[in-house]
Design a protein around this motif. Sequence first.
Motif, PDB file in Angstrom:
ATOM      1  N   MET A 167       0.321 -53.882 -74.553  1.00 49.11           N
ATOM      2  CA  MET A 167       0.433 -54.379 -73.515  1.00 49.11           C
ATOM      3  C   MET A 167      -0.343 -55.793 -73.456  1.00 49.11           C
ATOM      4  SD  MET A 167      -1.449 -52.070 -72.345  1.00 49.11           S
ATOM      5  CE  MET A 167      -2.669 -50.915 -71.602  1.00 49.11           C
ATOM      6  N   MET A 168      -0.036 -56.634 -73.854  1.00 51.72           N
ATOM      7  CA  MET A 168      -0.069 -57.792 -73.398  1.00 51.72           C
ATOM      8  C   MET A 168       0.985 -58.283 -72.244  1.00 51.72           C
ATOM      9  SD  MET A 168      -2.329 -59.436 -74.446  1.00 51.72           S
ATOM     10  CE  MET A 168      -2.068 -61.368 -74.083  1.00 51.72           C
ATOM     11  N   ALA A 169       2.005 -57.476 -72.638  1.00 44.44           N
ATOM     12  CA  ALA A 169       3.441 -58.453 -71.383  1.00 44.44           C
ATOM     13  C   ALA A 169       2.327 -57.343 -70.316  1.00 44.44           C
ATOM     14  CB  ALA A 169       4.549 -56.847 -71.706  1.00 44.44           C
ATOM     15  N   PHE A 170       1.663 -56.428 -70.447  1.00 36.54           N
ATOM     16  CA  PHE A 170       0.696 -55.790 -68.663  1.00 36.54           C
ATOM     17  C   PHE A 170       0.124 -57.115 -68.415  1.00 36.54           C
ATOM     18  CE2 PHE A 170      -2.461 -53.435 -66.753  1.00 36.54           C
ATOM     19  CZ  PHE A 170      -1.862 -53.525 -66.008  1.00 36.54           C
ATOM     20  N   VAL A 171      -0.660 -58.053 -69.710  1.00 36.39           N
ATOM     21  CA  VAL A 171      -1.534 -58.907 -69.053  1.00 36.39           C
ATOM     22  C   VAL A 171      -0.506 -59.714 -68.627  1.00 36.39           C
ATOM     23  CG1 VAL A 171      -3.221 -60.723 -69.975  1.00 36.39           C
ATOM     24  CG2 VAL A 171      -3.606 -57.839 -70.751  1.00 36.39           C
ATOM     25  N   ASP A 172       0.261 -60.397 -68.731  1.00 32.98           N
ATOM     26  CA  ASP A 172       1.119 -61.601 -68.514  1.00 32.98           C
ATOM     27  C   ASP A 172       1.745 -61.367 -66.875  1.00 32.98           C
ATOM     28  OD1 ASP A 172       1.062 -62.928 -71.062  1.00 32.98           O
ATOM     29  OD2 ASP A 172       2.441 -61.914 -72.028  1.00 32.98           O
ATOM     30  N   ALA A 173       2.636 -60.129 -66.452  1.00 33.33           N
ATOM     31  CA  ALA A 173       2.861 -59.631 -65.840  1.00 33.33           C
ATOM     32  C   ALA A 173       2.221 -59.503 -64.429  1.00 33.33           C
ATOM     33  CB  ALA A 173       2.822 -57.914 -65.644  1.00 33.33           C
ATOM     34  N   LEU A 174      -0.065 -59.263 -64.484  1.00 38.78           N
ATOM     35  CA  LEU A 174      -0.382 -59.741 -63.390  1.00 38.78           C
ATOM     36  C   LEU A 174      -0.106 -60.782 -63.446  1.00 38.78           C
ATOM     37  CD1 LEU A 174      -3.830 -56.954 -65.047  1.00 38.78           C
ATOM     38  CD2 LEU A 174      -2.001 -56.920 -63.287  1.00 38.78           C
ATOM     39  N   THR A 175      -0.616 -61.514 -64.440  1.00 37.84           N
ATOM     40  CA  THR A 175      -0.415 -63.222 -63.426  1.00 37.84           C
ATOM     41  C   THR A 175       0.151 -63.458 -62.979  1.00 37.84           C
ATOM     42  OG1 THR A 175       0.213 -63.825 -65.761  1.00 37.84           O
ATOM     43  CG2 THR A 175      -2.566 -63.746 -64.918  1.00 37.84           C
ATOM     44  N   ALA A 176       1.662 -62.814 -63.432  1.00 39.68           N
ATOM     45  CA  ALA A 176       3.320 -63.903 -62.701  1.00 39.68           C
ATOM     46  C   ALA A 176       3.253 -63.463 -60.924  1.00 39.68           C
ATOM     47  CB  ALA A 176       4.365 -62.476 -62.881  1.00 39.68           C
ATOM     48  N   PRO A 177       3.803 -64.381 -60.774  1.00 42.71           N
ATOM     49  CA  PRO A 177       3.405 -64.632 -58.671  1.00 42.71           C
ATOM     50  C   PRO A 177       4.623 -63.306 -58.325  1.00 42.71           C
ATOM     51  CG  PRO A 177       4.451 -67.104 -60.009  1.00 42.71           C
ATOM     52  CD  PRO A 177       4.100 -65.871 -60.873  1.00 42.71           C
ATOM     53  N   CYS A 226     -12.562 -42.772 -64.211  1.00 42.45           N
ATOM     54  CA  CYS A 226     -12.785 -43.113 -63.425  1.00 42.45           C
ATOM     55  C   CYS A 226     -11.188 -44.503 -63.729  1.00 42.45           C
ATOM     56  CB  CYS A 226     -12.394 -42.695 -61.916  1.00 42.45           C
ATOM     57  SG  CYS A 226     -10.736 -42.453 -60.998  1.00 42.45           S
ATOM     58  N   ILE A 227     -12.008 -45.518 -63.203  1.00 41.81           N
ATOM     59  CA  ILE A 227     -11.700 -46.836 -63.474  1.00 41.81           C
ATOM     60  C   ILE A 227     -10.547 -47.138 -65.077  1.00 41.81           C
ATOM     61  CG2 ILE A 227     -12.047 -49.747 -63.982  1.00 41.81           C
ATOM     62  CD1 ILE A 227     -13.961 -47.892 -61.903  1.00 41.81           C
ATOM     63  N   ALA A 228     -11.628 -46.622 -66.361  1.00 38.04           N
ATOM     64  CA  ALA A 228     -10.610 -46.694 -67.688  1.00 38.04           C
ATOM     65  C   ALA A 228      -9.131 -46.039 -67.722  1.00 38.04           C
ATOM     66  CB  ALA A 228     -11.729 -46.041 -68.712  1.00 38.04           C
ATOM     67  N   PHE A 229      -9.431 -44.190 -66.867  1.00 31.63           N
ATOM     68  CA  PHE A 229      -8.201 -43.893 -66.663  1.00 31.63           C
ATOM     69  C   PHE A 229      -6.926 -44.711 -65.910  1.00 31.63           C
ATOM     70  CE2 PHE A 229     -10.773 -39.737 -67.058  1.00 31.63           C
ATOM     71  CZ  PHE A 229     -10.537 -39.737 -68.569  1.00 31.63           C
ATOM     72  N   THR A 230      -7.284 -45.191 -64.617  1.00 27.86           N
ATOM     73  CA  THR A 230      -5.991 -45.831 -63.645  1.00 27.86           C
ATOM     74  C   THR A 230      -5.518 -47.287 -64.291  1.00 27.86           C
ATOM     75  OG1 THR A 230      -8.018 -46.873 -62.476  1.00 27.86           O
ATOM     76  CG2 THR A 230      -6.343 -44.934 -61.550  1.00 27.86           C
ATOM     77  N   THR A 231      -6.265 -48.154 -64.981  1.00 26.89           N
ATOM     78  CA  THR A 231      -6.542 -49.343 -65.725  1.00 26.89           C
ATOM     79  C   THR A 231      -5.367 -49.428 -66.651  1.00 26.89           C
ATOM     80  OG1 THR A 231      -8.365 -50.620 -65.511  1.00 26.89           O
ATOM     81  CG2 THR A 231      -7.805 -50.984 -66.853  1.00 26.89           C
ATOM     82  N   ILE A 232      -5.734 -48.396 -67.589  1.00 28.01           N
ATOM     83  CA  ILE A 232      -4.959 -47.572 -69.191  1.00 28.01           C
ATOM     84  C   ILE A 232      -3.059 -47.543 -68.687  1.00 28.01           C
ATOM     85  CG2 ILE A 232      -4.965 -46.244 -71.347  1.00 28.01           C
ATOM     86  CD1 ILE A 232      -8.557 -46.911 -71.372  1.00 28.01           C
ATOM     87  N   GLY A 233      -3.795 -46.600 -67.515  1.00 35.46           N
ATOM     88  CA  GLY A 233      -2.260 -46.231 -67.224  1.00 35.46           C
ATOM     89  C   GLY A 233      -2.137 -46.572 -66.758  1.00 35.46           C
ATOM     90  N   LEU A 234      -2.201 -47.461 -65.675  1.00 34.10           N
ATOM     91  CA  LEU A 234      -1.103 -48.212 -65.144  1.00 34.10           C
ATOM     92  C   LEU A 234      -0.851 -48.987 -65.830  1.00 34.10           C
ATOM     93  CD1 LEU A 234      -3.869 -49.941 -61.826  1.00 34.10           C
ATOM     94  CD2 LEU A 234      -0.754 -49.025 -62.531  1.00 34.10           C
ATOM     95  N   GLY A 235      -1.032 -49.988 -67.239  1.00 33.80           N
ATOM     96  CA  GLY A 235      -0.943 -50.709 -68.265  1.00 33.80           C
ATOM     97  C   GLY A 235       0.295 -49.942 -69.204  1.00 33.80           C
ATOM     98  N   ALA A 236       0.237 -48.543 -69.504  1.00 34.40           N
ATOM     99  CA  ALA A 236       0.770 -47.656 -70.795  1.00 34.40           C
ATOM    100  C   ALA A 236       2.207 -47.361 -68.866  1.00 34.40           C
ATOM    101  CB  ALA A 236      -0.008 -45.800 -70.650  1.00 34.40           C
ATOM    102  N   SER A 237       2.129 -47.627 -68.210  1.00 40.99           N
ATOM    103  CA  SER A 237       3.272 -47.306 -67.583  1.00 40.99           C
ATOM    104  C   SER A 237       4.109 -48.640 -67.228  1.00 40.99           C
ATOM    105  CB  SER A 237       2.373 -46.929 -65.582  1.00 40.99           C
ATOM    106  OG  SER A 237       2.288 -47.561 -64.877  1.00 40.99           O
ATOM    107  N   TYR A 238       3.332 -49.760 -67.146  1.00 40.32           N
ATOM    108  CA  TYR A 238       4.289 -50.654 -66.988  1.00 40.32           C
ATOM    109  C   TYR A 238       5.373 -51.008 -68.539  1.00 40.32           C
ATOM    110  CZ  TYR A 238       5.529 -55.943 -66.295  1.00 40.32           C
ATOM    111  OH  TYR A 238       6.224 -56.614 -66.353  1.00 40.32           O
TER     112      TYR A 238
END
Lengths: 283, 257
Positions: free
Chosen positions: A1-11, A238-250
């Motif tokens: 999951m940390m990779a997802f958080v890092d990816a969010l800030t990657a330009p 709904c927000i929880a599902f999409t956020t967790i889902g996006l993280g998991a999918s990444y």
Amino acid sequence: MMAFVDALTAPHLSFLRYALIVGVLAGIPFGLVGAYVVARRISFIAGAISHCVLGGIGAALYCQNALGWTWCHPMLGALVAALIAALIIGLVSRRAREREDSVIVALWVVGMSAGLLFLARTPGYVDPMSYLWGNILLISKIDLWLVVGLDVIVGVLLFLFHNQLVAVCFDEEFARLRGLKADLYYLLLLFLTALTVVTLVRIVGIVLVIALITLPAAVAGALSRRLWQMMGLAVVFCIAFTTIGLGASYTLDLPSGPVIVVIAGACYLLVSLLKRLIRRFQK
Amino acid sequence: MTDKPGPVVAMENVSFSYDGRLVLENASFEVQDQELVCVVGPNGGGKTTLIKIMLGLEHPRHGRVRIFNAPPGETRGRIGYMPQHLQYDPLFPVTVLDIVLMGRLGTSGFRLRFSAKDREAAREALSEMDLADRAQSLFADLSGGQRQRVLIARAISCNPKLLLLDEPTANVDPKAEALLVDTIRALNKRMTVIMVSHDLGFVSDIVERVICVNKTVHIHPTSDVTGQVIRDVYGMDRRMVRHDHHSEKDLLDDGLR
């Protein structure tokens, strides 16, 4: 999951940021409108509307590429198609003495087929799969502004007409007797559903978007006593599902739409089972 | 608001057909201010149609209908209506108070939020129905009799002058029915009440006149509702059970009296 958080800030991964922001912003209309849709039991109408969206997207892409109408953005086509589908379903269910479910299914399949036919005749390669199942790589700033705009429209309309919509959903005939234009409010609810459906087509796709209208509201419905509670909880889910889902999918390198829907479905199942268990325990 | 003189409901030679089937034929009757009358008749005989015509939800093919001396539909603001409770979705997330507040919609134009006055009126209607302590309960958690009273509270929350009740005793146990009798009598002190029932025993206890509907319409004072009248309305002999809650044993009778 940390990779997802890092990816969010990657330009170079701006699409991921956009996807997350769109997912969070779309959670608002999905939760709010989804609560009405589930309470009024018209999820299948939302399904028909979302599938008609493909017809609009196909027509828009065809106009863009074959006719050179560059302004004809696919999301514009999606929006127009969704509103037309809502209008047809609304009018048919009120006026014509047709079997409502037959008309809904007809619209569902014809809308989808029209979209595929348009795409088949559109020059260049267009992948229908990315619209059917969603593809976060396609998300751009335009989508972001579209969602913001729809958030405002849906929010304002619901704020203005909440009491009226609840009354019409609970007992249409009585609402009419109290002087409410019940047909108009029912149509408004269908329009709001159409607007909502369009906001998440990019992320979860046409086929699965109905899941995010229905499942968060259904989970919320199991936990709330009143419609506004259900609306608030549905937004959160709904927000929880999409956020967790996006993280998991990444993280797992899986398509985002199905991951989000599986998480939502699992949560719904869990809550339903727990509720049943608690009820049995109380007896 | 003062009522214009004349009957509250006036129907003249009203005929109505649904999908080519004649449901009402030449119905003529009047209901006066402060009256308590009941519409009885077999299922499919046109009782509910008659109510819907009064509400302006259905439009007759022939004849003249006046409610408060105006065409039906124009005077809905002065009518309270209670439909049968069985048509509601038990999973719909609303509380009792939410439902009663729906009766306040349309009392004074568009409203963004219910006002303190609306809430007060709704709570008053609930306490009159003896349900003040159930305001925050879910509709689905109530018994049949309580649901019926919630719907009456919703109907009277706009202070109507005419109250229309569709089958108030459907799916209600005898104890709740006795309570309903008292409730309806009390309401009749300040408004005209027309109710639909298939339950002749319940009717004979409280109303002065019955409107018998079976395609055609006949009016009878309750004292005249005899075996012959019942045969005429229902087209057959009907064994009646009188619901006399004041005595220990219910009386079995072939007529009402």
